[in-house]
Write an enzyme that holds these catalytic residues in place. Structure first.
Site, mmCIF file in Angstrom:
data_model
loop_
_atom_site.group_PDB
_atom_site.id
_atom_site.type_symbol
_atom_site.label_atom_id
_atom_site.label_comp_id
_atom_site.label_asym_id
_atom_site.label_seq_id
_atom_site.Cartn_x
_atom_site.Cartn_y
_atom_site.Cartn_z
ATOM 1 N N GLY A 10 0.509 -1.499 -0.328
ATOM 2 C CA GLY A 10 0.204 -0.023 0.250
ATOM 3 C C GLY A 10 1.019 1.016 -0.484
ATOM 4 N N ASP A 35 2.540 -1.332 -4.906
ATOM 5 C CA ASP A 35 1.150 -1.340 -4.854
ATOM 6 C C ASP A 35 0.816 -2.166 -6.029
ATOM 7 N N ARG A 40 0.659 5.294 -9.151
ATOM 8 C CA ARG A 40 0.821 5.744 -8.331
ATOM 9 C C ARG A 40 2.453 5.285 -8.303
ATOM 10 N N THR A 133 -5.439 1.422 9.674
ATOM 11 C CA THR A 133 -6.775 0.893 10.317
ATOM 12 C C THR A 133 -8.119 0.009 10.738
ATOM 13 N N GLU A 162 -1.828 3.859 12.610
ATOM 14 C CA GLU A 162 -0.579 5.020 12.620
ATOM 15 C C GLU A 162 -1.878 6.096 12.968
ATOM 16 N N PHE A 163 -0.834 7.049 13.439
ATOM 17 C CA PHE A 163 -1.364 8.799 13.997
ATOM 18 C C PHE A 163 -1.560 10.200 13.237
ATOM 19 N N LYS A 221 -7.047 2.683 17.967
ATOM 20 C CA LYS A 221 -6.543 3.751 16.664
ATOM 21 C C LYS A 221 -8.599 4.666 17.197
ATOM 22 N N LEU A 222 -8.453 3.289 16.938
ATOM 23 C CA LEU A 222 -10.351 3.621 16.299
ATOM 24 C C LEU A 222 -10.677 4.876 17.283
ATOM 25 N N ARG A 261 -7.843 20.564 32.314
ATOM 26 C CA ARG A 261 -8.121 19.016 31.923
ATOM 27 C C ARG A 261 -9.148 19.194 29.839
ATOM 28 N N CYS A 277 -11.104 9.676 7.303
ATOM 29 C CA CYS A 277 -11.129 8.483 8.352
ATOM 30 C C CYS A 277 -11.810 8.890 9.233
ATOM 31 N N LYS A 340 -8.972 20.054 4.881
ATOM 32 C CA LYS A 340 -8.209 20.857 5.570
ATOM 33 C C LYS A 340 -7.368 21.491 4.457
HETATM 34 P P1 NAD Z 1 -4.936 4.850 0.301
HETATM 35 O O1 NAD Z 1 -6.012 4.797 -0.394
HETATM 36 O O2 NAD Z 1 -4.288 5.919 0.255
HETATM 37 O O3 NAD Z 1 -3.878 4.452 0.066
HETATM 38 C C1 NAD Z 1 -4.370 2.482 -0.373
HETATM 39 C C2 NAD Z 1 -3.635 2.000 -1.174
HETATM 40 O O4 NAD Z 1 -3.075 0.046 -1.827
HETATM 41 C C3 NAD Z 1 -3.529 2.630 -2.743
HETATM 42 O O5 NAD Z 1 -2.917 2.957 -3.231
HETATM 43 C C4 NAD Z 1 -4.151 0.731 -3.049
HETATM 44 O O6 NAD Z 1 -3.192 0.447 -4.353
HETATM 45 C C5 NAD Z 1 -3.366 -0.340 -2.656
HETATM 46 N N1 NAD Z 1 -3.777 -1.269 -2.152
HETATM 47 C C6 NAD Z 1 -4.467 -1.283 -2.286
HETATM 48 N N2 NAD Z 1 -5.268 -3.248 -1.955
HETATM 49 C C7 NAD Z 1 -3.752 -3.173 -2.571
HETATM 50 C C8 NAD Z 1 -3.475 -4.794 -2.095
HETATM 51 N N3 NAD Z 1 -3.957 -5.697 -2.635
HETATM 52 N N4 NAD Z 1 -2.107 -4.867 -2.489
HETATM 53 C C9 NAD Z 1 -1.315 -3.378 -3.257
HETATM 54 N N5 NAD Z 1 -2.072 -2.365 -2.744
HETATM 55 C C10 NAD Z 1 -3.144 -2.820 -2.530
HETATM 56 O O7 NAD Z 1 -5.136 4.680 2.031
HETATM 57 P P2 NAD Z 1 -4.580 5.903 2.956
HETATM 58 O O8 NAD Z 1 -5.533 7.137 2.922
HETATM 59 O O9 NAD Z 1 -3.078 5.683 2.953
HETATM 60 O O10 NAD Z 1 -4.885 4.463 4.514
HETATM 61 C C11 NAD Z 1 -4.447 3.587 4.739
HETATM 62 C C12 NAD Z 1 -4.877 3.109 5.991
HETATM 63 O O11 NAD Z 1 -4.094 3.839 6.370
HETATM 64 C C13 NAD Z 1 -6.098 2.661 6.057
HETATM 65 O O12 NAD Z 1 -6.806 1.568 6.783
HETATM 66 C C14 NAD Z 1 -6.513 4.431 6.866
HETATM 67 O O13 NAD Z 1 -7.809 4.286 7.714
HETATM 68 C C15 NAD Z 1 -5.477 5.089 7.451
HETATM 69 N N6 NAD Z 1 -4.591 5.817 7.626
HETATM 70 C C16 NAD Z 1 -4.899 6.877 6.625
HETATM 71 C C17 NAD Z 1 -4.840 7.694 7.617
HETATM 72 C C18 NAD Z 1 -4.451 9.274 6.334
HETATM 73 O O14 NAD Z 1 -4.174 9.989 6.163
HETATM 74 N N7 NAD Z 1 -5.114 9.345 5.167
HETATM 75 C C19 NAD Z 1 -4.104 8.698 8.727
HETATM 76 C C20 NAD Z 1 -4.207 7.185 9.844
HETATM 77 C C21 NAD Z 1 -4.656 5.873 9.171
HETATM 78 C C1 UGA Z 2 -7.112 12.778 11.532
HETATM 79 C C2 UGA Z 2 -6.029 12.294 13.133
HETATM 80 O O1 UGA Z 2 -6.243 14.104 13.425
HETATM 81 C C3 UGA Z 2 -4.856 11.842 12.657
HETATM 82 O O2 UGA Z 2 -4.440 11.192 13.784
HETATM 83 C C4 UGA Z 2 -5.609 10.097 12.092
HETATM 84 O O3 UGA Z 2 -4.194 9.101 11.851
HETATM 85 C C5 UGA Z 2 -6.040 10.065 10.430
HETATM 86 O O4 UGA Z 2 -7.360 11.697 11.134
HETATM 87 C C6 UGA Z 2 -6.292 9.427 10.292
HETATM 88 O O5 UGA Z 2 -6.901 7.860 10.851
HETATM 89 O O6 UGA Z 2 -6.995 8.824 8.909
HETATM 90 P P1 UGA Z 2 -6.211 14.181 9.370
HETATM 91 O O7 UGA Z 2 -8.182 13.503 8.980
HETATM 92 O O8 UGA Z 2 -5.673 13.603 8.411
HETATM 93 O O9 UGA Z 2 -6.190 13.432 10.252
HETATM 94 O O10 UGA Z 2 -6.605 15.620 9.536
HETATM 95 P P2 UGA Z 2 -6.838 16.597 10.925
HETATM 96 O O11 UGA Z 2 -6.120 17.145 10.929
HETATM 97 O O12 UGA Z 2 -7.677 15.262 12.399
HETATM 98 O O13 UGA Z 2 -8.632 16.953 10.305
HETATM 99 C C7 UGA Z 2 -9.325 15.793 10.339
HETATM 100 C C8 UGA Z 2 -11.294 17.274 9.477
HETATM 101 O O14 UGA Z 2 -11.412 17.875 10.919
HETATM 102 C C9 UGA Z 2 -10.508 18.241 8.495
HETATM 103 O O15 UGA Z 2 -11.457 17.927 7.650
HETATM 104 C C10 UGA Z 2 -10.734 19.239 9.690
HETATM 105 O O16 UGA Z 2 -10.569 20.980 8.672
HETATM 106 C C11 UGA Z 2 -11.310 19.229 10.864
HETATM 107 N N1 UGA Z 2 -10.673 19.693 11.834
HETATM 108 C C12 UGA Z 2 -10.127 19.473 12.705
HETATM 109 C C13 UGA Z 2 -11.658 21.340 12.709
HETATM 110 O O17 UGA Z 2 -12.969 21.631 11.905
HETATM 111 N N2 UGA Z 2 -11.669 21.723 13.801
HETATM 112 C C14 UGA Z 2 -10.167 21.390 14.004
HETATM 113 O O18 UGA Z 2 -10.594 21.499 15.658
HETATM 114 C C15 UGA Z 2 -9.051 20.096 13.150
#
Ligand code: NAD
Ligand code: UGA
Length: 468
Positions: A10, A35, A40, A133, A162-163, A221-222, A261, A277, A340
């Site tokens: 991925g 991937d 990509r 996640t 991942e956070f 994470k959730l 707090r 997410c 954002k």
């Molecule tokens: P994304 O869609 O950007 O990327 C996922 C990639 O996986 C795609 O490029 C897809 O082609 C590839 N893929 C799917 N199936 C595959 C396979 N069988 N073999 C090889 N490649 C494959 O997704 P993302 O935003 O990177 O999120 C990935 C995970 O991380 C999700 O579970 C998401 O909830 C979690 N997460 C995302 C963020 C974020 O900011 N986007 C932050 C924290 C956690």
């Molecule tokens: C969020 C979490 O902040 C990350 O820790 C997590 O890893 C990620 O989701 C994930 O699991 O994908 P992200 O969605 O990239 O990150 O961005 P954020 O900064 O959290 O913003 C999310 C949305 O909330 C945006 O639309 C932002 O504009 C909005 N937001 C954020 C508000 O409206 N008000 C705020 O005070 C903060």
């Protein structure tokens, strides 16, 4: 045996940046990011770093330093799995759009495919790391699939959610608040945890690396995303009260945030949260609670989504109400389409839903976003299935600069908080607009007083409307 070879399945918003940072910080480890999406991977390998598939401040420099040395992007999934001692799964886990759990549960088909692929290819013992996640107890299913071949290969499954947040990903990865690693509390499980700790310890202080059992890690994470989204829905619900009482949501947020707090972060009222997410993960929590027979818990968390939908709709309705009850045939300019600032990601962006409501009511939408293409905007609208692609094309245009975007518009709405919007020549925009000129500041980033002095009628989230 130290880890010398990592594979990440991925190459998206998580896999790409996360692995680039690991490669940079651990030059002794070969990192292959794989991937199935060839386009990509080509973009990750593009010699022009402006063309990386993910726009993220600081990312080009990290990729430039590691790519071709110990960081590789490839579609050669099988070879990379075979070589690796540790395999991260960072594929997408979207909300299911079909069958059992439709609209709530996470679709785990991509994760399952990865597990099956690893089981098929592996000929020696591997540590498999959940980076995506996932619902709590997914590691159990992954372990069962991995162990099903009976070929004697041993797998240890870890959870390492991942956070990072988009737009600040590189900083979040360099200076993480914490790294969470969950694993089996057995001898082998603890050894696997230690190997992953050793990798992060190359740049993250040990006291920030938190180790737990697998289930706590998956659930945390959730829960982290649910708590963050909950704060936004809480302050957004208060913004509606503020608008009716002359309280100011920014003053309220400041006042409550000074309580240590409560804390002052994530209290910015907005058009509603977007991103791939928050909604997906809360829906997943709602589904898990319901599946466990915990209806009250499930109902509690579903309210966060309801308030978020309410906030997006409320904003669109406010535009229509201020434009004398109708937007039919009127041009409305949206500034910003990404969910954002500092990202090109548009998944679940409030812009999509606001545009959809306005188009449904007859408006012509013109969008300017510094990083999002018209093609992406149209594909986001099409995804909602509200009308035909042709009708969406007729209703939405995009402009390459804010001044042409606002020409002969009835109103401008700020949807994304891009910094450049603050710097615009708002006198010029006032001149462009049909009068009375209206600004709807969905992010409270503009100087309201200065705009009112120019002559604008300004609507700000969570502030009383000042009638002229
Ligand atoms: P994304 O869609 O950007 O990327 C996922 C990639 O996986 C795609 O490029 C897809 O082609 C590839 N893929 C799917 N199936 C595959 C396979 N069988 N073999 C090889 N490649 C494959 O997704 P993302 O935003 O990177 O999120 C990935 C995970 O991380 C999700 O579970 C998401 O909830 C979690 N997460 C995302 C963020 C974020 O900011 N986007 C932050 C924290 C956690
Ligand atoms: C969020 C979490 O902040 C990350 O820790 C997590 O890893 C990620 O989701 C994930 O699991 O994908 P992200 O969605 O990239 O990150 O961005 P954020 O900064 O959290 O913003 C999310 C949305 O909330 C945006 O639309 C932002 O504009 C909005 N937001 C954020 C508000 O409206 N008000 C705020 O005070 C903060």
């Amino acid at each position: 045996m130290d880890i010398k070879n990592i594979c990440c399945i991925g190459a998206g918003y998580v896999g790409g940046p996360t692995m680039s940072v690991i490669a940079l910080k651990c030059p002794h480890i070969k990192v292959n990011v794989v991937d199935i999406n060839e386009e990509r991977i080509n973009a990750w390998n593009d010699s022009n770093l402006d063309n990386l598939p993910v726009f993220e401040p600081g990312l080009p420099s990290v990729v430039e330093q590691a790519r071709g040395k110990n960081l590789f992007f490839t579609t050669n999934v099988d070879d990379c799995i075979r070589e690796a001692q540790m395999i991260f799964i960072a594929v997408n886990t979207p909300t299911k759009t079909y069958g059992e759990g439709k609209g709530q549960a996470a679709d785990l088909k991509y994760v399952e495919l990865c597990a099956r692929k690893i089981a098929e290819i592996a000929t020696d013992n591997k540590i498999v790391v959940e980076k995506s996640t996932l619902p709590v107890r997914t590691a159990e299913a992954i372990q069962t699939i991995l162990d099903s071949t009976g070929n004697g290969v041993k797998f240890e499954v870890l959870s390492n959610p991942e956070f990072l947040a988009e737009g600040t990903a590189i900083n979040d990865l360099f200076k993480s608040d914490r790294v969470l690693i969950g694993g089996q509390q057995t001898k082998d499980g603890k050894e696997a945890i230690q190997k992953l700790v050793d990798i992060y310890a190359q740049w993250i202080p040990l006291e920030k690396i938190c180790t737990t059992n697998v289930w706590s890690s998956e659930l945390s994470k959730l829960v982290a995303n649910a708590f963050l989204a909950q704060r936004i829905s809480s302050i957004n619900s208060i913004s509606a009260i503020c608008e009716k009482t002359e309280a100011d949501v920014e003053e309220v947020a400041k006042a409550i945030g000074m309580d240590s707090r409560i804390g002052n972060k994530f209290l910015k009222s907005s058009v509603g949260f977007g991103g791939s997410c928050f909604q997906k993960d809360i829906l997943n929590l709602v589904y898990i609670s319901k599946s466990l027979g915990l209806d009250e818990v499930s109902n509690y968390w579903s309210q966060i989504i309801k308030i978020n939908d309410y906030q997006k709709t409320r904003f669109a309705k406010q535009i229509m109400k201020s434009l004398f009850g109708t937007v039919s045939g009127k041009k409305i300019t949206l500034l910003g389409w990404s969910f954002k600032k500092n990202t090109n990601d548009t998944r679940e962006s409030a812009a999509i839903y606001i545009a959809d409501i306005l188009i449904e009511n007859g408006a012509n939408i013109c969008v300017y976003d510094p990083k999002v293409s018209k093609q992406q905007m149209l594909s986001d609208l099409d995804y909602l299935n509200s009308r035909s692609t042709e009708d969406n094309k007729k209703a939405l245009t995009s402009c390459s600069d804010p001044y042409s975007a606002t020409h002969s518009s009835h109103a401008v709405a700020i949807i994304t908080e891009w910094d450049e919007f603050i710097e615009y020549d708002w006198k010029k925009i006032y001149f462009n607009l049909i009068k009375p000129a209206k600004v709807f500041d969905g992010r409270n980033i503009l100087n309201r007083k200065a705009l009112e002095e120019i002559g604008f009628e300004v609507y700000s989230i969570g502030k009383a409307i000042q009638k002229k």
